[in-house]
Design a protein around this motif. Structure first.
Motif, PDB file in Angstrom:
ATOM      1  N   UNK A 191       3.076  16.100  -2.378  1.00  0.00           N
ATOM      2  CA  UNK A 191       3.886  15.683  -1.236  1.00  0.00           C
ATOM      3  C   UNK A 191       4.049  16.880  -0.295  1.00  0.00           C
ATOM      4  N   UNK A 192       4.210  16.557   0.950  1.00  0.00           N
ATOM      5  CA  UNK A 192       4.476  17.577   1.974  1.00  0.00           C
ATOM      6  C   UNK A 192       5.488  16.957   2.927  1.00  0.00           C
ATOM      7  N   UNK A 193       6.759  16.890   2.502  1.00  0.00           N
ATOM      8  CA  UNK A 193       7.758  16.228   3.335  1.00  0.00           C
ATOM      9  C   UNK A 193       7.828  16.857   4.725  1.00  0.00           C
ATOM     10  N   UNK A 194       8.049  16.004   5.681  1.00  0.00           N
ATOM     11  CA  UNK A 194       8.105  16.469   7.060  1.00  0.00           C
ATOM     12  C   UNK A 194       8.916  15.472   7.875  1.00  0.00           C
ATOM     13  N   UNK A 195       9.324  15.896   9.021  1.00  0.00           N
ATOM     14  CA  UNK A 195       9.969  15.000   9.971  1.00  0.00           C
ATOM     15  C   UNK A 195       9.085  14.973  11.200  1.00  0.00           C
ATOM     16  N   UNK A 196       8.627  13.776  11.559  1.00  0.00           N
ATOM     17  CA  UNK A 196       7.766  13.653  12.728  1.00  0.00           C
ATOM     18  C   UNK A 196       8.536  12.974  13.854  1.00  0.00           C
ATOM     19  N   UNK A 197       8.134  13.268  15.050  1.00  0.00           N
ATOM     20  CA  UNK A 197       8.767  12.701  16.240  1.00  0.00           C
ATOM     21  C   UNK A 197       7.820  11.655  16.808  1.00  0.00           C
ATOM     22  N   UNK A 219       0.824  -1.208   0.000  1.00  0.00           N
ATOM     23  CA  UNK A 219       0.000   0.000   0.000  1.00  0.00           C
ATOM     24  C   UNK A 219       0.858   1.257   0.000  1.00  0.00           C
ATOM     25  N   UNK A 220       1.925   1.245   0.759  1.00  0.00           N
ATOM     26  CA  UNK A 220       2.831   2.393   0.782  1.00  0.00           C
ATOM     27  C   UNK A 220       3.506   2.603  -0.566  1.00  0.00           C
ATOM     28  N   UNK A 221       3.908   1.509  -1.213  1.00  0.00           N
ATOM     29  CA  UNK A 221       4.525   1.598  -2.533  1.00  0.00           C
ATOM     30  C   UNK A 221       3.572   2.169  -3.563  1.00  0.00           C
ATOM     31  N   UNK A 222       2.309   1.740  -3.497  1.00  0.00           N
ATOM     32  CA  UNK A 222       1.302   2.295  -4.414  1.00  0.00           C
ATOM     33  C   UNK A 222       1.099   3.780  -4.149  1.00  0.00           C
ATOM     34  N   UNK A 223       1.075   4.161  -2.891  1.00  0.00           N
ATOM     35  CA  UNK A 223       0.906   5.564  -2.536  1.00  0.00           C
ATOM     36  C   UNK A 223       2.088   6.401  -3.045  1.00  0.00           C
ATOM     37  N   UNK A 224       3.293   5.905  -2.861  1.00  0.00           N
ATOM     38  CA  UNK A 224       4.483   6.622  -3.333  1.00  0.00           C
ATOM     39  C   UNK A 224       4.459   6.732  -4.859  1.00  0.00           C
ATOM     40  N   UNK A 266      11.356  10.670   8.744  1.00  0.00           N
ATOM     41  CA  UNK A 266      11.095  11.513   7.572  1.00  0.00           C
ATOM     42  C   UNK A 266       9.945  10.877   6.808  1.00  0.00           C
ATOM     43  N   UNK A 267       8.926  11.672   6.498  1.00  0.00           N
ATOM     44  CA  UNK A 267       7.753  11.165   5.780  1.00  0.00           C
ATOM     45  C   UNK A 267       7.526  12.000   4.525  1.00  0.00           C
ATOM     46  N   UNK A 277      12.091   2.127   8.304  1.00  0.00           N
ATOM     47  CA  UNK A 277      12.831   2.598   7.133  1.00  0.00           C
ATOM     48  C   UNK A 277      12.517   1.786   5.880  1.00  0.00           C
ATOM     49  N   UNK A 278      12.058   0.556   6.044  1.00  0.00           N
ATOM     50  CA  UNK A 278      11.723  -0.275   4.892  1.00  0.00           C
ATOM     51  C   UNK A 278      10.327   0.019   4.345  1.00  0.00           C
ATOM     52  N   UNK A 279       9.491   0.667   5.132  1.00  0.00           N
ATOM     53  CA  UNK A 279       8.153   0.996   4.657  1.00  0.00           C
ATOM     54  C   UNK A 279       8.240   2.173   3.688  1.00  0.00           C
ATOM     55  N   UNK A 280       7.584   2.072   2.532  1.00  0.00           N
ATOM     56  CA  UNK A 280       7.653   3.160   1.551  1.00  0.00           C
ATOM     57  C   UNK A 280       7.097   4.468   2.120  1.00  0.00           C
ATOM     58  N   UNK A 281       7.761   5.555   1.810  1.00  0.00           N
ATOM     59  CA  UNK A 281       7.307   6.876   2.237  1.00  0.00           C
ATOM     60  C   UNK A 281       7.792   7.277   3.614  1.00  0.00           C
ATOM     61  N   UNK A 282       8.520   6.399   4.290  1.00  0.00           N
ATOM     62  CA  UNK A 282       9.053   6.731   5.609  1.00  0.00           C
ATOM     63  C   UNK A 282      10.519   6.343   5.668  1.00  0.00           C
TER      64      UNK A 282
END
Length: 169
Positions: A92-98, A76-81, A135-136, A117-122
């Motif tokens: 896209x709205x890149x951001x760094x979340x805590x 699902x993440x790969x499809x979203x990316x 990083x998202x 880190x292996x999940x797409x988009x993160x």
């Protein structure tokens, strides 16, 4: 007796020993003449592995349950990316979340950080004492629940009980 010595069992020694024996057998191409150096190497590898990576409780059934979750999130993440990359407006709205970590320091936490880190988009960017900077691609998207699911799955694999976020059990 330290905590890791309490977790050390014959099954740990046998499984690691068989793993190292198998590895030597493959590397030596099954040649029996190599065992005069192979057996001491296997014993040394076994002792070193127990010293450097103390045994932890690991629940293989939970790992098997985690794999479909991880694969589905990856798909699902790969499809979203891909959708974002090919969209003319490139939304896209890149951001760094805590993300506050509840896993204790050690192998389980490292597994969690690498899984994120292996999940797409993160991508895990920094790990603090009790938080993970991620990083998202889209900071507007709610990701905390997904990260909590990953953390819960990792905790179950390593036999760790986590207090729910917000102080609930």
């Amino acid at each position: 007796m330290s905590n890791w010595q309490a977790n050390l069992s014959w099954s740990t020694l046998v499984s690691r020993g068989l793993g190292f024996l198998s590895l030597w057998w493959v590397l030596a191409d099954g040649t029996t003449a190599s065992w005069w150096i192979g057996l001491p190497a296997v014993v040394l590898a076994l002792v070193t592995s127990v010293a450097l990576l103390p045994p932890l409780p690991f629940k293989w059934l939970e790992f098997v349950r985690f794999v479909p979750f991880f694969l589905m999130r990856s798909l699902l993440g790969g499809l979203d990316v891909a959708w974002r990359a090919f969209h003319p407006g490139m939304p896209i709205a890149p951001d760094i979340i805590e993300f506050p970590l509840r896993l204790p320091p050690g192998l389980a936490r490292v597994f969690m950080v690498n899984t994120v880190s292996l999940l797409p988009g993160t991508m895990s960017t920094e790990i603090g004492e009790n938080c993970l900077m991620v990083h998202v691609l889209d900071g507007r998207k709610e990701l905390f629940s997904e990260l909590e699911e990953v953390e819960q799955g990792v905790a179950r694999m390593f036999g760790i009980f986590l207090v729910m976020s917000g102080g609930n059990r």
